[in-house]
Enzyme design. Structure first.
Site, PDB file in Angstrom:
ATOM      1  N   GLY A 228       0.732  -1.235  -0.148  1.00 25.34           N
ATOM      2  CA  GLY A 228       0.033  -0.102   0.076  1.00 25.34           C
ATOM      3  C   GLY A 228       0.753   1.284   0.041  1.00 25.34           C
ATOM      4  O   GLY A 228       1.966   1.467  -0.143  1.00 25.34           O
TER       5      GLY A 228
ATOM      6  N   GLY B 147       5.584   3.682  -9.003  1.00 29.94           N
ATOM      7  CA  GLY B 147       6.304   2.383  -8.992  1.00 29.94           C
ATOM      8  C   GLY B 147       5.313   1.396  -9.215  1.00 29.94           C
ATOM      9  O   GLY B 147       5.126   0.499 -10.014  1.00 29.94           O
ATOM     10  N   HIS B 148       4.330   1.378  -8.023  1.00 26.72           N
ATOM     11  CA  HIS B 148       3.215   0.521  -8.009  1.00 26.72           C
ATOM     12  C   HIS B 148       2.441   0.369  -9.300  1.00 26.72           C
ATOM     13  O   HIS B 148       2.018  -0.504  -9.806  1.00 26.72           O
ATOM     14  CB  HIS B 148       2.459   0.727  -6.772  1.00 26.72           C
ATOM     15  CG  HIS B 148       3.059   0.367  -5.449  1.00 26.72           C
ATOM     16  ND1 HIS B 148       3.309   1.596  -4.651  1.00 26.72           N
ATOM     17  CD2 HIS B 148       3.765  -0.428  -4.728  1.00 26.72           C
ATOM     18  CE1 HIS B 148       4.131   1.154  -3.518  1.00 26.72           C
ATOM     19  NE2 HIS B 148       4.096   0.095  -3.446  1.00 26.72           N
TER      20      HIS B 148
ATOM     21  N   LYS C 144      12.921  -3.062  -8.130  1.00 30.59           N
ATOM     22  CA  LYS C 144      13.573  -2.213  -7.007  1.00 30.59           C
ATOM     23  C   LYS C 144      13.917  -2.957  -5.825  1.00 30.59           C
ATOM     24  O   LYS C 144      14.814  -2.726  -5.114  1.00 30.59           O
ATOM     25  CB  LYS C 144      12.358  -1.286  -6.679  1.00 30.59           C
ATOM     26  CG  LYS C 144      12.429  -0.763  -5.340  1.00 30.59           C
ATOM     27  CD  LYS C 144      12.817   0.841  -5.163  1.00 30.59           C
ATOM     28  CE  LYS C 144      13.068   1.286  -3.592  1.00 30.59           C
ATOM     29  NZ  LYS C 144      12.385   0.783  -2.848  1.00 30.59           N
ATOM     30  N   ASP C 145      13.104  -3.874  -5.721  1.00 32.35           N
ATOM     31  CA  ASP C 145      13.360  -5.218  -4.636  1.00 32.35           C
ATOM     32  C   ASP C 145      13.873  -6.208  -5.618  1.00 32.35           C
ATOM     33  O   ASP C 145      13.405  -7.371  -5.439  1.00 32.35           O
ATOM     34  CB  ASP C 145      12.220  -5.544  -3.950  1.00 32.35           C
ATOM     35  CG  ASP C 145      11.623  -4.382  -3.283  1.00 32.35           C
ATOM     36  OD1 ASP C 145      12.087  -3.986  -1.802  1.00 32.35           O
ATOM     37  OD2 ASP C 145      10.660  -3.455  -3.870  1.00 32.35           O
TER      38      ASP C 145
ATOM     39  N   LYS D 264      11.656   5.525  -6.607  1.00 27.34           N
ATOM     40  CA  LYS D 264      10.393   6.031  -5.564  1.00 27.34           C
ATOM     41  C   LYS D 264      10.007   4.759  -4.779  1.00 27.34           C
ATOM     42  O   LYS D 264      10.433   3.697  -4.832  1.00 27.34           O
ATOM     43  CB  LYS D 264       9.121   5.810  -6.897  1.00 27.34           C
ATOM     44  CG  LYS D 264       9.124   6.844  -7.801  1.00 27.34           C
ATOM     45  CD  LYS D 264       7.866   7.563  -7.937  1.00 27.34           C
ATOM     46  CE  LYS D 264       8.050   8.632  -9.036  1.00 27.34           C
ATOM     47  NZ  LYS D 264       6.950   9.739  -9.040  1.00 27.34           N
TER      48      LYS D 264
HETATM   49  P1  AMP Z   1       5.929  -2.535  -1.452  1.00 29.44           P
HETATM   50  O1  AMP Z   1       4.628  -1.811  -1.441  1.00 29.44           O
HETATM   51  O2  AMP Z   1       7.081  -1.501  -1.399  1.00 29.44           O
HETATM   52  O3  AMP Z   1       6.004  -3.889  -0.854  1.00 29.44           O
HETATM   53  O4  AMP Z   1       6.025  -2.745  -3.402  1.00 29.44           O
HETATM   54  C1  AMP Z   1       5.328  -3.579  -3.714  1.00 29.44           C
HETATM   55  C2  AMP Z   1       5.909  -3.954  -5.168  1.00 29.44           C
HETATM   56  O5  AMP Z   1       6.037  -2.726  -6.056  1.00 29.44           O
HETATM   57  C3  AMP Z   1       7.147  -4.453  -5.178  1.00 29.44           C
HETATM   58  O6  AMP Z   1       7.021  -5.843  -6.314  1.00 29.44           O
HETATM   59  C4  AMP Z   1       8.088  -3.507  -5.237  1.00 29.44           C
HETATM   60  O7  AMP Z   1       9.393  -4.065  -5.704  1.00 29.44           O
HETATM   61  C5  AMP Z   1       7.472  -2.757  -6.256  1.00 29.44           C
HETATM   62  N1  AMP Z   1       8.051  -1.184  -6.324  1.00 29.44           N
HETATM   63  C6  AMP Z   1       7.979  -0.584  -5.327  1.00 29.44           C
HETATM   64  N2  AMP Z   1       8.849   0.560  -5.816  1.00 29.44           N
HETATM   65  C7  AMP Z   1       8.944   0.589  -6.918  1.00 29.44           C
HETATM   66  C8  AMP Z   1       9.667   1.337  -7.966  1.00 29.44           C
HETATM   67  N3  AMP Z   1      10.291   2.482  -7.533  1.00 29.44           N
HETATM   68  N4  AMP Z   1       9.717   1.055  -9.277  1.00 29.44           N
HETATM   69  C9  AMP Z   1       9.208  -0.267  -9.599  1.00 29.44           C
HETATM   70  N5  AMP Z   1       8.554  -1.212  -8.644  1.00 29.44           N
HETATM   71  C10 AMP Z   1       8.545  -0.861  -7.429  1.00 29.44           C
END
Ligand code: AMP
Length: 282
Positions: free
Chosen positions: A32, A37-38, A150-151, A185
């Site tokens: 969330g 990015g999301h 990113k991850d 991001k």
């Molecule tokens: P998170 O909410 O941070 O767990 O991220 C959810 C998904 O979005 C994960 O697969 C992350 O790698 C991806 N994500 C987060 N930030 C970015 C970004 N800046 N660019 C691309 N994917 C992203």
């Protein structure tokens, strides 16, 4: 408005109906506080699937006892608007109690790939990630699931887990989306004050420098790591957690770059831990 579903039984029922109509399902797992990015992951999923489920769940089992679980930013209203704009079909927003019984005792653990990088500084983190992603895969039964580069270590681990445990799901890695000045991001960027926000540029700068040295022919990882370390040390608000160069599939450290690698860094800016990386070759 996009439907927001809180229970496993309800989401299962909807997916059963979609599958009965022969529709394909894409899953975008998130914690969330969604950003561009999301959004890029959701838009890609929308292009490639008939229906897209975004899960929005701050997963307690992937946070260490001293980490930011309680402080992690949340905004369901914002998230649902972004999902709708991006064309998602459904937002799955379960509570921690819905996802984990109070006497929950089963975990999915990954060996080797989770040992370096973030696995070293966040013990138990990838066990939590593999566990929640497995649960989401069983609940949503997607045809495809989308993860950000990113991850990068997380992406490698999920790809390996899907292979090792025979999930019939295609894993799709998506490029890192950055702010105009280069900062990757992240929901955690919201923790940064204006001074820290400027200092945070040191991550993408150090990686650009490392990449430039690689382009110029440097293949010794110790030398590349030293160059990037020295650059980051110039920034007083930055504290390095790790800088490492690993084999991009095994996630094990490499001395001389003679195969595809991932160069990954984690740096504290004040109290906020940020990560960034690049793959070589891209
Ligand atoms: P998170 O909410 O941070 O767990 O991220 C959810 C998904 O979005 C994960 O697969 C992350 O790698 C991806 N994500 C987060 N930030 C970015 C970004 N800046 N660019 C691309 N994917 C992203």
């Amino acid at each position: 408005m996009i439907p927001i579903v809180n229970t496993i039984s309800e989401v299962r029922q909807l997916i059963k109906e979609w599958k009965a109509q022969g529709l394909s399902v894409g899953l975008v797992p998130t914690m969330g506080f969604l950003h561009e990015g999301h959004k890029s992951l959701i838009e890609r999923a929308v292009k490639e699937n008939d229906r897209v489920v975004v899960s929005d769940f701050v997963n307690p089992t992937q946070f260490g006892p001293k980490e930011d679980l309680a402080a992690y930013p949340r905004d369901l209203n914002w998230d649902s608007q972004l999902c709708e704009q991006a064309g998602a079909s459904l937002l799955f927003y379960p509570s921690a109690e819905e996802m984990y019984a109070s006497d929950y005792t089963t975990y999915v653990n990954m060996e080797v790939l989770g040992e370096e990088l973030c696995g070293k500084s966040r013990p138990g983190h990838f066990r939590g990630v593999c566990t929640i992603v497995t649960k989401l895969f069983h609940i949503i039964t997607p045809n495809r699931a989308y993860f950000g580069k990113k991850d990068a270590q997380q992406l490698a681990i999920i790809q390996r887990m899907v292979r090792d445990l025979n999930f019939d799901i295609e894993i799709i890695g998506c490029p890192i989306i950055r702010e105009e000045d280069g900062l990757a991001k992240s929901s955690r960027n919201t923790y940064l004050n204006s001074e820290e926000r400027k200092a945070a540029l040191i991550l993408s700068q150090a990686l650009s420098l490392g990449k430039q040295c690689l382009v110029q022919g440097e293949r010794n990882t110790e030398s590349l790591i030293t160059t990037m370390t020295d650059w980051i040390k110039k920034e007083p608000l930055a504290k390095i957690d790790y800088i490492n160069i690993v084999d991009s599939s095994s996630m094990q450290p490499v001395k001389i770059i003679d195969r595809p690698v991932l160069c990954a860094i984690a740096v504290y800016i004040g109290k906020t831990r940020l990560i960034d990386n690049f793959y070589w070759p891209e």
